[in-house]
Design an enzyme around this catalytic site. Structure first.
Site, PDB file in Angstrom:
ATOM      1  N   HIS A 168      -1.769   4.134 -10.478  1.00  0.00           N
ATOM      2  CA  HIS A 168      -3.039   4.871 -10.351  1.00  0.00           C
ATOM      3  C   HIS A 168      -2.783   6.376 -10.215  1.00  0.00           C
ATOM      4  CE1 HIS A 168      -1.935   4.089  -6.181  1.00  0.00           C
ATOM      5  NE2 HIS A 168      -2.452   2.862  -6.166  1.00  0.00           N
ATOM      6  N   GLU A 204       1.161   9.201   0.690  1.00  0.00           N
ATOM      7  CA  GLU A 204       1.792   7.918   0.966  1.00  0.00           C
ATOM      8  C   GLU A 204       2.879   7.687  -0.070  1.00  0.00           C
ATOM      9  OE1 GLU A 204      -2.008   5.514   2.931  1.00  0.00           O
ATOM     10  OE2 GLU A 204      -1.310   4.990   0.920  1.00  0.00           O
ATOM     11  N   THR A 233      -1.940  -4.426  -3.740  1.00  0.00           N
ATOM     12  CA  THR A 233      -2.029  -3.322  -2.794  1.00  0.00           C
ATOM     13  C   THR A 233      -0.956  -3.546  -1.739  1.00  0.00           C
ATOM     14  OG1 THR A 233      -3.520  -2.095  -1.306  1.00  0.00           O
ATOM     15  CG2 THR A 233      -3.751  -4.498  -1.345  1.00  0.00           C
ATOM     16  N   ASP A 283      -7.038   6.856  -4.286  1.00  0.00           N
ATOM     17  CA  ASP A 283      -6.258   6.079  -5.257  1.00  0.00           C
ATOM     18  C   ASP A 283      -7.129   5.373  -6.282  1.00  0.00           C
ATOM     19  OD1 ASP A 283      -4.005   6.807  -3.869  1.00  0.00           O
ATOM     20  OD2 ASP A 283      -3.599   4.818  -3.031  1.00  0.00           O
ATOM     21  N   HIS A 284      -8.232   4.768  -5.807  1.00  0.00           N
ATOM     22  CA  HIS A 284      -8.977   3.899  -6.711  1.00  0.00           C
ATOM     23  C   HIS A 284      -9.949   4.644  -7.620  1.00  0.00           C
ATOM     24  CE1 HIS A 284      -6.946   0.396  -5.423  1.00  0.00           C
ATOM     25  NE2 HIS A 284      -7.185   0.686  -4.165  1.00  0.00           N
ATOM     26  N   ASN A 294      -8.927   7.994   1.029  1.00  0.00           N
ATOM     27  CA  ASN A 294      -7.918   7.691   0.012  1.00  0.00           C
ATOM     28  C   ASN A 294      -8.594   7.651  -1.362  1.00  0.00           C
ATOM     29  OD1 ASN A 294      -6.217   6.107  -1.793  1.00  0.00           O
ATOM     30  ND2 ASN A 294      -4.977   5.637  -0.002  1.00  0.00           N
ATOM     31  N   GLY A 332     -10.098   3.948   1.827  1.00  0.00           N
ATOM     32  CA  GLY A 332     -10.220   4.292   0.424  1.00  0.00           C
ATOM     33  C   GLY A 332     -11.110   3.367  -0.377  1.00  0.00           C
ATOM     34  N   HIS A 333     -10.674   2.118  -0.556  1.00  0.00           N
ATOM     35  CA  HIS A 333     -11.335   1.217  -1.500  1.00  0.00           C
ATOM     36  C   HIS A 333     -12.813   1.024  -1.195  1.00  0.00           C
ATOM     37  CE1 HIS A 333     -12.300  -2.642  -3.516  1.00  0.00           C
ATOM     38  NE2 HIS A 333     -11.493  -2.170  -4.449  1.00  0.00           N
ATOM     39  N   HIS A 369      -6.167   0.258   6.091  1.00  0.00           N
ATOM     40  CA  HIS A 369      -5.935  -0.808   5.124  1.00  0.00           C
ATOM     41  C   HIS A 369      -7.008  -1.878   5.254  1.00  0.00           C
ATOM     42  CE1 HIS A 369      -3.494  -2.512   1.920  1.00  0.00           C
ATOM     43  NE2 HIS A 369      -3.886  -3.678   2.377  1.00  0.00           N
ATOM     44  N   HIS A 391      -1.546   7.680  -2.687  1.00  0.00           N
ATOM     45  CA  HIS A 391      -0.282   6.931  -2.705  1.00  0.00           C
ATOM     46  C   HIS A 391       0.318   7.052  -4.102  1.00  0.00           C
ATOM     47  CE1 HIS A 391       1.878   2.797  -1.942  1.00  0.00           C
ATOM     48  NE2 HIS A 391       2.708   3.751  -2.324  1.00  0.00           N
TER      49      HIS A 391
END
EC number: 2.6.99.2
Length: 236
Positions: free
Chosen positions: A50, A69, A99, A9-10, A7, A212-213, A190, A43
């Site tokens: 983001h 997502e 989140t 996203d970040h 992921n 992701g994170h 997650h 997402h």
């Protein structure tokens, strides 16, 4: 073989924090793929905190396998139909959450979810549902027409004690078992990191982890290539 979807996203979170055009989540996605990632996740939130619409279009073009997502809304459905990702994962969304805080409540929102699944499937877009590790939610996902579920691992990852963690792990294991027996593809994600993944890989029925994170955080220190390869080594 269990797959890893990264992921990005970040990477976009870091970019949006300064309102500049770097770092580029698409560049991060390309590096993750070169390191061996099997898929790229993004997402697109309603508040665009983001990932942006243009990121989605560019990620679709750059990713060998792109997972979008999104919330169950007419706007997001329209975007998915335009972009045609390889997989859509439907998730709940709250404006003020940092989140995603939990899985879809299909007992309450099963009707709209099933309708969105039907529309996307009619346009040859597979759908997964992000759900809590609850057998009832797994069965409702199957009844709604989803081809896959992504089991929410957040409570397991955030467990304050070993006893609580074991309890949450057992919940995930049971949900995975039920999903498999129903013929669903089983993903999980997650909050997973380089420590908690060691528990998850013992569940051989899981097809793919969405992470992701923790990967992006490690990449800030050692680079995306090593961050992804380190996670792949743990998964394999």
């Amino acid at each position: 073989m269990t797959h890893l979807a990264v992921n990005v996203d970040h990477i976009a979170t870091l970019r949006q924090a300064r309102g500049v055009d770097y770092p580029d989540p698409v560049a991060g996605a390309v590096l993750a793929q070169l390191a061996g990632a099997h898929g790229i996740v993004a997402h697109l939130r309603e508040d665009r905190r983001h990932i942006q619409d243009t990121d989605v279009v560019r990620l679709r073009a750059a990713a060998r396998r792109f997972i979008l997502e999104m919330a169950v809304t007419p706007e997001m459905e329209k975007i998915a139909l335009s972009v045609k990702p390889d997989l859509v994962t439907l998730v709940p969304e709250k404006r003020k959450e940092l989140t995603t805080e939990g899985g879809l409540n299909l007992a309450r929102h099963g009707g709209p979810v099933a309708k969105t699944i039907e529309t996307l499937h009619r346009n040859e877009i597979p759908v997964s549902l992000f759900i809590d590790p609850d057998p009832g939610q797994v069965r409702r996902s199957h009844d709604a027409g989803a081809m896959a579920v992504e089991i929410h691992t957040g409570a397991f990852c955030e467990a304050a004690t070993e006893k609580i963690r074991q309890k949450e792990f057992d919940r995930i294991r049971k949900a995975v078992e039920v999903a498999r027996n129903l013929g669903l593809i089983v993903n999980a994600g997650h909050g997973l990191c380089y420590t908690t993944i060691e528990w998850m890989v013992t569940l051989k029925e899981i097809d793919e982890f969405s992470i992701g994170h923790s990967i992006v955080s490690r990449a800030a220190l050692v680079g995306m290539d090593r961050a992804v390869r380190d996670m792949l080594a743990l998964i394999s």
